[in-house]
Design a protein around this motif. Sequence first.
Motif, mmCIF file in Angstrom:
data_model
loop_
_atom_site.group_PDB
_atom_site.id
_atom_site.type_symbol
_atom_site.label_atom_id
_atom_site.label_comp_id
_atom_site.label_asym_id
_atom_site.label_seq_id
_atom_site.Cartn_x
_atom_site.Cartn_y
_atom_site.Cartn_z
ATOM 1 N N GLU A 1 0.781 -1.297 0.138
ATOM 2 C CA GLU A 1 0.048 -0.153 0.096
ATOM 3 C C GLU A 1 0.730 1.302 0.057
ATOM 4 O O GLU A 1 0.261 2.475 -0.576
ATOM 5 C CB GLU A 1 -0.880 -0.015 1.185
ATOM 6 C CG GLU A 1 -2.086 -1.070 1.165
ATOM 7 C CD GLU A 1 -3.303 -0.905 2.191
ATOM 8 O OE1 GLU A 1 -3.002 -0.185 3.128
ATOM 9 O OE2 GLU A 1 -4.143 -1.579 2.097
ATOM 10 N N LYS B 1 -3.574 -7.455 -1.464
ATOM 11 C CA LYS B 1 -4.115 -6.737 -2.678
ATOM 12 C C LYS B 1 -4.740 -7.716 -3.525
ATOM 13 O O LYS B 1 -5.683 -7.719 -4.105
ATOM 14 C CB LYS B 1 -3.105 -6.102 -3.398
ATOM 15 C CG LYS B 1 -3.489 -5.064 -4.399
ATOM 16 C CD LYS B 1 -2.424 -4.194 -4.742
ATOM 17 C CE LYS B 1 -2.965 -3.082 -6.027
ATOM 18 N NZ LYS B 1 -1.853 -2.380 -6.250
ATOM 19 N N TRP C 1 -8.312 -8.100 -3.021
ATOM 20 C CA TRP C 1 -9.310 -7.164 -3.142
ATOM 21 C C TRP C 1 -10.525 -7.207 -3.985
ATOM 22 O O TRP C 1 -10.363 -8.255 -5.007
ATOM 23 C CB TRP C 1 -8.678 -5.977 -3.480
ATOM 24 C CG TRP C 1 -7.614 -5.113 -2.557
ATOM 25 C CD1 TRP C 1 -7.566 -5.737 -1.436
ATOM 26 C CD2 TRP C 1 -6.687 -4.214 -2.846
ATOM 27 N NE1 TRP C 1 -6.448 -4.900 -0.848
ATOM 28 C CE2 TRP C 1 -5.978 -3.769 -1.590
ATOM 29 C CE3 TRP C 1 -6.710 -3.231 -3.844
ATOM 30 C CZ2 TRP C 1 -5.150 -2.886 -1.619
ATOM 31 C CZ3 TRP C 1 -5.612 -2.055 -3.704
ATOM 32 C CH2 TRP C 1 -4.988 -2.232 -2.606
ATOM 33 N N GLY C 2 -11.784 -6.569 -4.030
ATOM 34 C CA GLY C 2 -12.617 -6.546 -5.045
ATOM 35 C C GLY C 2 -13.662 -7.700 -4.744
ATOM 36 O O GLY C 2 -14.308 -7.948 -5.627
ATOM 37 N N ASP D 1 -3.468 4.212 -8.597
ATOM 38 C CA ASP D 1 -4.715 3.989 -9.140
ATOM 39 C C ASP D 1 -5.591 5.050 -8.749
ATOM 40 O O ASP D 1 -6.806 4.962 -8.661
ATOM 41 C CB ASP D 1 -5.284 2.689 -8.806
ATOM 42 C CG ASP D 1 -5.534 2.764 -7.235
ATOM 43 O OD1 ASP D 1 -5.186 3.606 -6.612
ATOM 44 O OD2 ASP D 1 -6.117 1.776 -6.897
ATOM 45 N N ASP E 1 -7.307 7.180 -4.282
ATOM 46 C CA ASP E 1 -7.139 6.058 -4.619
ATOM 47 C C ASP E 1 -7.742 5.180 -4.006
ATOM 48 O O ASP E 1 -8.998 5.237 -3.320
ATOM 49 C CB ASP E 1 -5.526 5.681 -4.203
ATOM 50 C CG ASP E 1 -5.429 5.434 -2.602
ATOM 51 O OD1 ASP E 1 -6.289 5.902 -1.999
ATOM 52 O OD2 ASP E 1 -4.228 5.315 -2.174
ATOM 53 N N HIS E 2 -7.641 3.646 -4.193
ATOM 54 C CA HIS E 2 -8.470 2.818 -3.828
ATOM 55 C C HIS E 2 -8.856 2.672 -2.481
ATOM 56 O O HIS E 2 -10.059 2.527 -2.201
ATOM 57 C CB HIS E 2 -7.625 1.181 -4.172
ATOM 58 C CG HIS E 2 -8.439 0.164 -3.745
ATOM 59 N ND1 HIS E 2 -8.422 -0.351 -2.460
ATOM 60 C CD2 HIS E 2 -9.428 -0.807 -4.415
ATOM 61 C CE1 HIS E 2 -9.266 -1.635 -2.504
ATOM 62 N NE2 HIS E 2 -9.695 -1.611 -3.520
ATOM 63 N N SER E 3 -7.881 2.757 -1.683
ATOM 64 C CA SER E 3 -8.090 2.959 -0.052
ATOM 65 C C SER E 3 -9.157 4.409 0.299
ATOM 66 O O SER E 3 -10.074 4.074 1.123
ATOM 67 C CB SER E 3 -6.812 3.208 0.929
ATOM 68 O OG SER E 3 -6.176 2.028 0.447
ATOM 69 N N ARG F 1 -11.299 5.553 -2.033
ATOM 70 C CA ARG F 1 -12.424 5.463 -2.281
ATOM 71 C C ARG F 1 -13.186 4.299 -1.531
ATOM 72 O O ARG F 1 -14.379 4.335 -1.178
ATOM 73 C CB ARG F 1 -12.629 4.762 -3.809
ATOM 74 C CG ARG F 1 -12.001 5.773 -4.822
ATOM 75 C CD ARG F 1 -12.323 5.417 -6.300
ATOM 76 N NE ARG F 1 -11.294 4.159 -6.581
ATOM 77 C CZ ARG F 1 -10.151 4.043 -6.994
ATOM 78 N NH1 ARG F 1 -9.353 5.232 -7.362
ATOM 79 N NH2 ARG F 1 -9.276 3.021 -7.390
ATOM 80 N N PHE F 2 -12.664 3.384 -0.986
ATOM 81 C CA PHE F 2 -13.169 2.308 0.077
ATOM 82 C C PHE F 2 -13.605 2.909 1.425
ATOM 83 O O PHE F 2 -14.857 2.796 1.719
ATOM 84 C CB PHE F 2 -12.069 1.316 0.238
ATOM 85 C CG PHE F 2 -12.501 0.137 1.278
ATOM 86 C CD1 PHE F 2 -13.118 -0.838 1.087
ATOM 87 C CD2 PHE F 2 -12.274 0.563 2.897
ATOM 88 C CE1 PHE F 2 -13.576 -1.762 2.002
ATOM 89 C CE2 PHE F 2 -12.813 -0.456 3.648
ATOM 90 C CZ PHE F 2 -13.374 -1.617 3.454
#
Length: 363
Positions: free
Chosen positions: A42, A103, A106-107, A140, A157-159, A161-162
């Motif tokens: 991360e 990672k 994820w998703g 990202d 980033d992904h974190s 947005r989460f």
Amino acid sequence: MTISLPAGATLHPLELPARTDAGPSPLIREYAAVRNAVILEETGRDDDAQTPEELLPMLRGDADTTRRQWYIEIDGAVAGCVPLTILNDDGAATAMGTIALLKKHWGQGIGTAALRFVVHHARDAGVNKLLCWNEHRTDDADGTLASPTGFGSVPNDHSARFLQRHGFRLEQVERASELVWDDATGTHLEQLRDAARAHAEGYRVVQWTLPTPEQHLEGYAWMKSRMSTDVPDAELGMPTEVWDADRVRRHDARYAARGSRVQVTAAEHIATGELCAFNELAIVGADDAKTDQEDTLVLSQHRGHRLGMLVKTAGLLSWRERYPRSSRVVTYNAEENRPMLDINEAIGFTPVAYEGAWRKDLS
């Protein structure tokens, strides 16, 4: 108790050795390895990695914190870490937690389900505010998120947005800065220290290494308590911490248990004997590991005498004599804490990363 998660994952409480002097179990070692791997994925850095021996003492609660940990298991292997720390000050209404998932998993809804469990557990314990700190990367990112303080931003980033999907809001941006020693650093610090000393008439520098000497317990405790009231925390709402000599002793014991060596450099008001500014430097592991510059504070009634610069430079110079093989010093500051950033930048610290401080209110 085992909790079923999506994609065949399960959530389990992390069992700690019953004896406080016992070494890490195989499960603790696997947990530590996954924790370190997630941090590297991360952040791209391993500055916050810990060996199992260093991590184990930090997993135990005490009079100041209630700590709980779970691990996510997939196909018989640890795939994620789920720590929750409840701060016992101010009625234990504030907790810090995160979901650290490898990672490759994820998703699949695993992190969402684990977070739902943590929120439920925290709410049942009386927590009404959950905080977390995440370093954010541009890899990202979908644009940036500006801090509501007006100082700094982080990649969306992904974190990020989460966290936003699950009701967290960004409250503050912190800067990670690094000082790398070179041939000119010592001379530069001596010049800054001498200039600060000239403005600090009526004050003198005192230093010690943990454990804190008896004569400094009360003064150090008071300064540590002010870290929770005088340092910018935006709208995070960190609880006011009550420190006394016993809490300082517990603090010192935690550092000793993980193998940390800590130096405190303080400014003392000569006329009253009051400790009024301090800086902490710490190292864990080998003597060539990176150094952490931890808390630094000048009590409000003693500001304007360059005491912040004095304790930082005096501390760094003596630290270099103790640990000449430690070539890097890392520190964190809120982006709106311009007085401390000014000092760090003058010393030679440069930004290496930014992290967001996030808050979720639990209704």
